[in-house]
Design a protein around this motif. Structure first.
Motif, PDB file in Angstrom:
ATOM      1  N   THR A  55       0.821  -1.215   0.000  1.00  0.00           N
ATOM      2  CA  THR A  55       0.000   0.000   0.000  1.00  0.00           C
ATOM      3  C   THR A  55       0.856   1.267   0.000  1.00  0.00           C
ATOM      4  OG1 THR A  55      -0.179   0.132   2.420  1.00  0.00           O
ATOM      5  CG2 THR A  55      -1.798  -1.230   1.276  1.00  0.00           C
ATOM      6  N   ASN A  56       2.178   1.092  -0.084  1.00  0.00           N
ATOM      7  CA  ASN A  56       3.101   2.221  -0.070  1.00  0.00           C
ATOM      8  C   ASN A  56       3.806   2.315  -1.428  1.00  0.00           C
ATOM      9  OD1 ASN A  56       5.549   3.798   0.266  1.00  0.00           O
ATOM     10  ND2 ASN A  56       5.242   3.646   2.466  1.00  0.00           N
ATOM     11  N   GLU A  57       3.433   3.293  -2.233  1.00  0.00           N
ATOM     12  CA  GLU A  57       3.970   3.393  -3.592  1.00  0.00           C
ATOM     13  C   GLU A  57       5.469   3.680  -3.613  1.00  0.00           C
ATOM     14  OE1 GLU A  57       1.982   5.135  -6.901  1.00  0.00           O
ATOM     15  OE2 GLU A  57       0.079   5.258  -5.819  1.00  0.00           O
ATOM     16  N   GLU A  58       5.965   4.381  -2.608  1.00  0.00           N
ATOM     17  CA  GLU A  58       7.409   4.634  -2.537  1.00  0.00           C
ATOM     18  C   GLU A  58       8.156   3.324  -2.316  1.00  0.00           C
ATOM     19  OE1 GLU A  58      10.672   7.331  -0.020  1.00  0.00           O
ATOM     20  OE2 GLU A  58       8.504   7.618   0.309  1.00  0.00           O
ATOM     21  N   ASP A  59       7.628   2.480  -1.438  1.00  0.00           N
ATOM     22  CA  ASP A  59       8.210   1.146  -1.221  1.00  0.00           C
ATOM     23  C   ASP A  59       8.261   0.371  -2.532  1.00  0.00           C
ATOM     24  OD1 ASP A  59       8.549   1.541   1.467  1.00  0.00           O
ATOM     25  OD2 ASP A  59       7.232  -0.086   2.115  1.00  0.00           O
ATOM     26  N   ILE A  60       7.143   0.365  -3.254  1.00  0.00           N
ATOM     27  CA  ILE A  60       7.044  -0.390  -4.499  1.00  0.00           C
ATOM     28  C   ILE A  60       8.075   0.098  -5.511  1.00  0.00           C
ATOM     29  CG2 ILE A  60       5.568  -0.885  -6.486  1.00  0.00           C
ATOM     30  CD1 ILE A  60       3.160  -0.687  -4.557  1.00  0.00           C
ATOM     31  N   ALA A 109      -2.733  -3.250  -8.196  1.00  0.00           N
ATOM     32  CA  ALA A 109      -2.701  -2.321  -9.331  1.00  0.00           C
ATOM     33  C   ALA A 109      -1.438  -1.466  -9.311  1.00  0.00           C
ATOM     34  CB  ALA A 109      -3.944  -1.430  -9.299  1.00  0.00           C
ATOM     35  N   ALA A 110      -1.025  -1.030  -8.114  1.00  0.00           N
ATOM     36  CA  ALA A 110       0.179  -0.202  -7.996  1.00  0.00           C
ATOM     37  C   ALA A 110       1.421  -0.979  -8.423  1.00  0.00           C
ATOM     38  CB  ALA A 110       0.326   0.306  -6.564  1.00  0.00           C
TER      39      ALA A 110
END
Length: 271
Positions: A55-60, A109-110
């Motif tokens: 749920t963390n786009e920076e992590d992804i 999705a991210a």
């Protein structure tokens, strides 16, 4: 052929068992989850565990950048992270329902949005999305979980058509009852709901059935999933759907061909 594989939700259950198998087959396997301490054994086997929250786009983005920097590509993405939220629509707080969708749908999705450009540039790749037999049918008290998995099904179908022109395969995995932490998470969720809920009798029956399935022969071993993922990874032309595990095929068949009224009766007869 050795492939670079990224697996989310790999700290336990299906994800972890499959990661072990793929590492043993000689693939380069990156595993991500919030509980990195539970992936130390994968590191010892030659895997590449990284702490990440879907749920963390920076992590992804950091994970994807790391893999591309180290390997130059990502051949396979398995969107496996997810959990089951059970309880009546009346009782479950909407904030909890939103969390269900944040992990099961928007997290998936991210991940996909970050990986697709890499596969598109390579004109090759496979994306595997974990749905469930619950993405095709339903049980009482599982509205938010089933809704999220129905969403995974629809999103995956559209994604498959969009990416076909770039030679990227999109595969939907539809597990049945698998012996994982899913049941314990479900039971923990029930325990957080009001003790005086109008649905307490129904919850108690579902809890009892869940416990019996976990203790007896009501679930398949995670190896049925790892075998299926291995087939997908090693195939040049995988099927669009793989329905595996206890009750998956018969339950979806009944839902498809028996109609609403009869299927409802069958489900409720088990309550």
């Amino acid at each position: 052929m050795k492939k670079v594989i990224l697996i989310t939700g790999a700290s336990s259950g299906m994800g972890k068992e499959t990661a072990k198998k793929l590492i043993q087959e000689g693939h380069i396997v990156y595993t991500v989850a919030r509980r990195i301490d539970q992936m130390e054994d994968l590191k010892d086997m030659g895997g590449h565990p990284i702490k990440m929250d879907v749920t963390n786009e920076e992590d992804i983005q950091n994970v994807v950048d790391t893999i591309v920097k180290e390997q130059g590509k990502i051949d396979v993405l398995w969107n496996n992270a997810g959990f089951g939220l059970y309880g009546s629509i009346e009782d479950v707080p909407l904030d909890e329902a939103r969390k269900q969708f944040e992990v099961n749908v928007f997290g998936m999705a991210a991940m996909t949005q970050k990986v697709v450009p890499i596969m598109r540039k390579a004109k090759a790749g496979t994306i595997i999305n974990t749905s469930s037999m619950g993405g095709k049918m339903y049980f009482p008290m599982g509205a938010w979980y089933h809704a999220s998995k129905h969403a995974v099904e629809g999103l995956s179908d559209c994604l498959r058509l969009e990416l076909k022109q770039f030679n990227i395969h999109v595969v939907v995995l539809e597990p049945g009852f698998i012996a994982t932490e899913f049941g314990s998470v479900l039971l923990d969720g029930f325990n957080k709901l009001p003790k005086d809920s109008a649905y307490r009798d129904l919850m108690d029956k579902i809890m009892e059935g869940t416990k019996k399935a976990a203790q007896g022969n009501g679930s398949s071993k995670p190896t049925v999933i790892s075998d299926s993922i291995s087939k997908i990874v090693n195939s040049n032309n995988p099927k669009t759907r793989y329905r595996v595990g206890k009750f998956a095929k018969p339950m979806v068949w009944m839902r498809t061909y028996l109609g609403d009224d009869l299927f409802d009766k069958i489900v409720m007869s088990q309550m």
